[in-house]
Design an enzyme around this catalytic site. Sequence first.
Site, PDB file in Angstrom:
ATOM      1  N   LYS A 144      -2.245   1.836  -9.034  1.00 38.86           N
ATOM      2  CA  LYS A 144      -0.993   1.363  -8.432  1.00 38.86           C
ATOM      3  C   LYS A 144       0.079   2.446  -8.523  1.00 38.86           C
ATOM      4  O   LYS A 144       0.851   2.648  -7.593  1.00 38.86           O
ATOM      5  CB  LYS A 144      -0.535   0.079  -9.122  1.00 38.86           C
ATOM      6  CG  LYS A 144       0.012  -0.912  -8.131  1.00 38.86           C
ATOM      7  CD  LYS A 144       0.100  -2.301  -8.639  1.00 38.86           C
ATOM      8  CE  LYS A 144      -0.518  -3.261  -7.660  1.00 38.86           C
ATOM      9  NZ  LYS A 144      -0.403  -4.646  -8.103  1.00 38.86           N
TER      10      LYS A 144
ATOM     11  N   ASP B 192       3.509  -8.406  -6.346  1.00 37.22           N
ATOM     12  CA  ASP B 192       2.373  -9.320  -6.304  1.00 37.22           C
ATOM     13  C   ASP B 192       1.979  -9.449  -4.851  1.00 37.22           C
ATOM     14  O   ASP B 192       2.840  -9.565  -3.979  1.00 37.22           O
ATOM     15  CB  ASP B 192       2.744 -10.687  -6.883  1.00 37.22           C
ATOM     16  CG  ASP B 192       1.496 -11.507  -7.186  1.00 37.22           C
ATOM     17  OD1 ASP B 192       0.654 -11.033  -7.978  1.00 37.22           O
ATOM     18  OD2 ASP B 192       1.323 -12.592  -6.598  1.00 37.22           O
TER      19      ASP B 192
ATOM     20  N   GLY C  64     -10.500  -4.552  -2.399  1.00 38.22           N
ATOM     21  CA  GLY C  64     -10.263  -5.967  -2.087  1.00 38.22           C
ATOM     22  C   GLY C  64     -10.773  -6.371  -0.709  1.00 38.22           C
ATOM     23  O   GLY C  64     -11.940  -6.128  -0.362  1.00 38.22           O
ATOM     24  N   TYR C  65      -9.883  -6.956   0.082  1.00 35.41           N
ATOM     25  CA  TYR C  65     -10.268  -7.492   1.393  1.00 35.41           C
ATOM     26  C   TYR C  65     -10.172  -6.448   2.518  1.00 35.41           C
ATOM     27  O   TYR C  65     -10.330  -6.789   3.693  1.00 35.41           O
ATOM     28  CB  TYR C  65      -9.381  -8.700   1.732  1.00 35.41           C
ATOM     29  CG  TYR C  65      -9.519  -9.841   0.754  1.00 35.41           C
ATOM     30  CD1 TYR C  65     -10.477 -10.826   0.935  1.00 35.41           C
ATOM     31  CD2 TYR C  65      -8.695  -9.935  -0.365  1.00 35.41           C
ATOM     32  CE1 TYR C  65     -10.615 -11.876   0.033  1.00 35.41           C
ATOM     33  CE2 TYR C  65      -8.820 -10.974  -1.275  1.00 35.41           C
ATOM     34  CZ  TYR C  65      -9.779 -11.937  -1.072  1.00 35.41           C
ATOM     35  OH  TYR C  65      -9.911 -12.972  -1.964  1.00 35.41           O
ATOM     36  N   ASP C  66      -9.903  -5.186   2.178  1.00 38.13           N
ATOM     37  CA  ASP C  66      -9.745  -4.150   3.213  1.00 38.13           C
ATOM     38  C   ASP C  66     -10.899  -4.098   4.215  1.00 38.13           C
ATOM     39  O   ASP C  66     -10.656  -3.921   5.411  1.00 38.13           O
ATOM     40  CB  ASP C  66      -9.571  -2.762   2.571  1.00 38.13           C
ATOM     41  CG  ASP C  66      -8.166  -2.557   2.019  1.00 38.13           C
ATOM     42  OD1 ASP C  66      -7.265  -3.323   2.410  1.00 38.13           O
ATOM     43  OD2 ASP C  66      -7.978  -1.641   1.224  1.00 38.13           O
TER      44      ASP C  66
ATOM     45  N   LYS D 189      -3.353   4.395   5.341  1.00 40.89           N
ATOM     46  CA  LYS D 189      -3.062   3.069   4.794  1.00 40.89           C
ATOM     47  C   LYS D 189      -1.686   3.045   4.124  1.00 40.89           C
ATOM     48  O   LYS D 189      -0.918   2.102   4.300  1.00 40.89           O
ATOM     49  CB  LYS D 189      -4.153   2.647   3.793  1.00 40.89           C
ATOM     50  CG  LYS D 189      -3.880   1.266   3.206  1.00 40.89           C
ATOM     51  CD  LYS D 189      -4.933   0.755   2.235  1.00 40.89           C
ATOM     52  CE  LYS D 189      -4.412  -0.480   1.512  1.00 40.89           C
ATOM     53  NZ  LYS D 189      -5.334  -1.013   0.527  1.00 40.89           N
TER      54      LYS D 189
ATOM     55  N   ARG E 105       2.412  -2.967   0.875  1.00 41.51           N
ATOM     56  CA  ARG E 105       3.120  -2.395  -0.279  1.00 41.51           C
ATOM     57  C   ARG E 105       4.129  -1.339   0.172  1.00 41.51           C
ATOM     58  O   ARG E 105       5.256  -1.297  -0.305  1.00 41.51           O
ATOM     59  CB  ARG E 105       2.128  -1.783  -1.270  1.00 41.51           C
ATOM     60  CG  ARG E 105       1.950  -2.618  -2.532  1.00 41.51           C
ATOM     61  CD  ARG E 105       0.942  -2.013  -3.480  1.00 41.51           C
ATOM     62  NE  ARG E 105      -0.370  -1.865  -2.858  1.00 41.51           N
ATOM     63  CZ  ARG E 105      -1.204  -2.874  -2.676  1.00 41.51           C
ATOM     64  NH1 ARG E 105      -0.890  -4.081  -3.087  1.00 41.51           N
ATOM     65  NH2 ARG E 105      -2.368  -2.687  -2.092  1.00 41.51           N
TER      66      ARG E 105
HETATM   67  P1  IMP Z   1      -2.216  -7.386  -6.586  1.00 36.89           P
HETATM   68  O1  IMP Z   1      -1.128  -8.402  -6.659  1.00 36.89           O
HETATM   69  O2  IMP Z   1      -1.740  -6.116  -5.929  1.00 36.89           O
HETATM   70  O3  IMP Z   1      -2.891  -7.161  -7.884  1.00 36.89           O
HETATM   71  O4  IMP Z   1      -3.322  -7.947  -5.581  1.00 36.89           O
HETATM   72  C1  IMP Z   1      -3.921  -9.227  -5.722  1.00 36.89           C
HETATM   73  C2  IMP Z   1      -5.171  -9.311  -4.874  1.00 36.89           C
HETATM   74  O5  IMP Z   1      -4.827  -9.354  -3.477  1.00 36.89           O
HETATM   75  C3  IMP Z   1      -6.130  -8.151  -5.027  1.00 36.89           C
HETATM   76  O6  IMP Z   1      -7.010  -8.347  -6.089  1.00 36.89           O
HETATM   77  C4  IMP Z   1      -6.856  -8.167  -3.679  1.00 36.89           C
HETATM   78  O7  IMP Z   1      -7.870  -9.143  -3.677  1.00 36.89           O
HETATM   79  C5  IMP Z   1      -5.758  -8.621  -2.707  1.00 36.89           C
HETATM   80  N1  IMP Z   1      -5.068  -7.435  -2.147  1.00 36.89           N
HETATM   81  C6  IMP Z   1      -3.801  -7.042  -2.410  1.00 36.89           C
HETATM   82  N2  IMP Z   1      -3.494  -5.918  -1.751  1.00 36.89           N
HETATM   83  C7  IMP Z   1      -4.605  -5.585  -1.063  1.00 36.89           C
HETATM   84  C8  IMP Z   1      -4.905  -4.479  -0.216  1.00 36.89           C
HETATM   85  O8  IMP Z   1      -4.106  -3.564   0.037  1.00 36.89           O
HETATM   86  N3  IMP Z   1      -6.150  -4.476   0.295  1.00 36.89           N
HETATM   87  C9  IMP Z   1      -7.070  -5.453   0.047  1.00 36.89           C
HETATM   88  N4  IMP Z   1      -6.851  -6.471  -0.760  1.00 36.89           N
HETATM   89  C10 IMP Z   1      -5.605  -6.545  -1.311  1.00 36.89           C
END
Ligand code: IMP
Length: 193
Positions: free
Chosen positions: A13, A67, A149-151, A171, A177
């Site tokens: 991060k 978040d 993640g879901y990318d 990205k 973000r």
């Molecule tokens: P976090 O709050 O950034 O820790 O994200 C929580 C969850 O949302 C992650 O574990 C992913 O499953 C999903 N997520 C958040 N940001 C992304 C991203 O940029 N790409 C893909 N999945 C994401």
Amino acid sequence: MIKITIATSNPHKLEEINAINKNPEIVFDVIKGDFNPDENGKTFEDNALIKAKEAAKTAKTYCLADDSGLCVDSLEGRPGIYSSRYEKTPEKRIEKLLNEMKGLPFDDRSANFTCAMVLVDKDGNILHRETGKIFGYIDDRAKGKNGFGYDPIFYLSEYDKTMAELDEKEKNKISHRANALRPMIEWIENTLM
Ligand code: IMP
């Protein structure tokens, strides 16, 4: 110079935030050691605030928390704040989502990634909030190896690629973000510096 602690112990991060931040006078760092506050809020904003306040207790600097998650319109915003807990592994989460959306036509597959960010002072008082989004569609199969993640299932029609087919630099220009962090940095520059 202004020092801001990011409410995470995840060095990835920090890298992502450093890649988006262009101001060398704003220096970000992460929490040292474990950081696992109970994210029991009902919204992304609630959870970001829980993390920011918790970080301020130990860091005693300005703290920035985010978040984020994936919100699918036809699933009433799911998985949303449960994105990281939707299933046990990233692969299983993707599989579950694709199964839930099986047979839905393209127009019913719209989704967005949302990122809520909050900045607090060293005593945990809220200074500023921003929300960033990126809009796309859920593909019918996973494509691409980048990101996390879901990318691999988040399809961007303007690129004709999934988010996992974009390189990191691309990205970071368009992500939820980045869309939250850029105005946050602008606010910091205009208000705290
Ligand atoms: P976090 O709050 O950034 O820790 O994200 C929580 C969850 O949302 C992650 O574990 C992913 O499953 C999903 N997520 C958040 N940001 C992304 C991203 O940029 N790409 C893909 N999945 C994401």
